[in-house]
Design an enzyme around this catalytic site. Structure first.
Site, mmCIF file in Angstrom:
data_model
loop_
_atom_site.group_PDB
_atom_site.id
_atom_site.type_symbol
_atom_site.label_atom_id
_atom_site.label_comp_id
_atom_site.label_asym_id
_atom_site.label_seq_id
_atom_site.Cartn_x
_atom_site.Cartn_y
_atom_site.Cartn_z
ATOM 1 C CG ASP A 47 21.836 80.903 -101.365
ATOM 2 O OD1 ASP A 47 22.686 81.079 -100.574
ATOM 3 O OD2 ASP A 47 21.841 79.868 -102.343
ATOM 4 C CE1 TYR A 92 30.311 79.538 -103.053
ATOM 5 C CE2 TYR A 92 29.369 80.878 -101.161
ATOM 6 C CZ TYR A 92 30.467 80.572 -101.936
ATOM 7 O OH TYR A 92 31.631 81.310 -101.769
ATOM 8 N NE ARG A 97 25.130 72.668 -101.791
ATOM 9 C CZ ARG A 97 25.100 74.092 -101.253
ATOM 10 N NH1 ARG A 97 26.265 74.715 -100.937
ATOM 11 N NH2 ARG A 97 24.144 75.075 -101.402
ATOM 12 C CG ASN A 135 25.624 79.494 -95.274
ATOM 13 O OD1 ASN A 135 25.408 80.273 -94.101
ATOM 14 N ND2 ASN A 135 25.181 78.261 -95.462
#
Lengths: 216, 216
Positions: free
Chosen positions: A8, A10, A39, A115
């Site tokens: 991943d 972030y 966030r 993402n």
């Protein structure tokens, strides 16, 4: 060891709270609160838009979340400030354990599964000088749905031509780690903050506090 | 006025923070924080499990969220406390504007459309003496996916035999209101807390501070 390691981006490789200092500079005393809410909303919007079937690229959604967070906290947000904060998202710091771990993993099949839309993750990986570290940088943008939808994790299988049971997945976001576990990866949850395991019906294969603990 | 009015339950008709006093009694000084985190996790789990395609009834997921929240805040949680808090969820208070609004709407086609599973929403509606107020109490449980997935809002159309453009939808949860708007309802967002509109690509048809403002 698995045949490929998928990371991943972030929160796992890159610290999203690198924006904090600039937030604090713009809105003294409110930086931490803004960074947290920004966030949180960014993630909420990924889930809500996925369920609504109204995908937008992560870059747009990150900007939307910033606007929301500023309005919620009653912080005036000028166009120039949005621009500078969004630009900082292309230049997030890596966590301290990242460079050494990537060096130690050289020669292994490595990928990012994020993402982040290409307009965000591309410049970020380049700005951190990490283009050569990964065999692939995979974005949900190709599918128009966000994590933890199973088809996102499948992207790594098809792209890396590696069966799911031979893929190791690394995330600091517990729900992302468990989404990957649900799909069938071997999962390492980087629990930097000492948080509880999310109750989503799965357990990480291994819980570690830093990337150094997953090295072969 | 539309042909039917459909209400969200938790946060809209019923105050989920009715649990606060009991939380405060169990964990003095931590009640408000626990109640907030419990609710936040409850919602996160609805979105994440929907995307993972790992639906569980809202009752189970509410219990899971309570356990997570207590562990996060390092509050010891005994089985008896879980039981009492979950029982309180069957006896949440209505918001002060609810009884008068339902009286004023008598004779109109009214329904509840909720994430709540029948084992939660049924007893709650009964305990508040509201069984006669609604033509239907519709739960996402029939579909095994949570809001704001469009098929959830469609449930009201098929069940009430009313076209979407003739249905008014009422929610205090902005993302729920906008999910309903995206589906095609006329939407009233009850903004009791003075929050900003979520950035999800839609606007509520009307933003009000209480149910009295949506009466015909």
């Amino acid at each position: 060891m698995t045949d490929a390691l998928v990371f991943d981006a972030y929160g796992t490789l890159f610290n999203v709270h690198s924006v904090l200092a600039r937030c604090e500079q713009f809105w003294p005393g409110k930086g931490a609160q803004l960074s947290q809410l920004w966030r949180a909303k960014q993630l909420e919007y990924t889930w809500q838009r996925s369920l609504m079937r109204r995908y937008l690229p992560f870059s747009q959604l990150t900007k939307d979340a910033l606007e929301y967070a500023c309005e919620f906290l009653q912080l005036p947000l000028e166009e120039k400030q949005t621009e500078l904060l969004m630009r900082q998202y292309l230049d997030l710091e890596t966590f301290p354990d990242v460079p050494a771990a990537l060096r130690a993993l050289k020669g292994h099949k490595l990928a990012i599964l994020t993402n982040g839309s290409p307009d965000m993750i591309g410049p970020l990986v380049a700005n951190r000088g990490m283009e050569m570290s990964f065999d692939a940088v995979l974005s949900v943008d190709a599918l128009q749905v966000f994590k933890p939808a199973p088809q996102v994790y499948e992207l790594a299988v098809t792209s890396l031509k590696t069966p799911r049971e031979r893929i190791g997945f690394v995330s600091s976001n517990c729900w992302d780690a468990l989404g990957a576990k649900c799909y069938g990866f071997t999962v390492y949850w980087i629990n930097r903050a000492g948080a509880p395991v999310d109750r989503l019906g799965f357990q990480p294969d291994k819980i570690v506090t830093g990337l150094n603990e997953i090295l072969p």
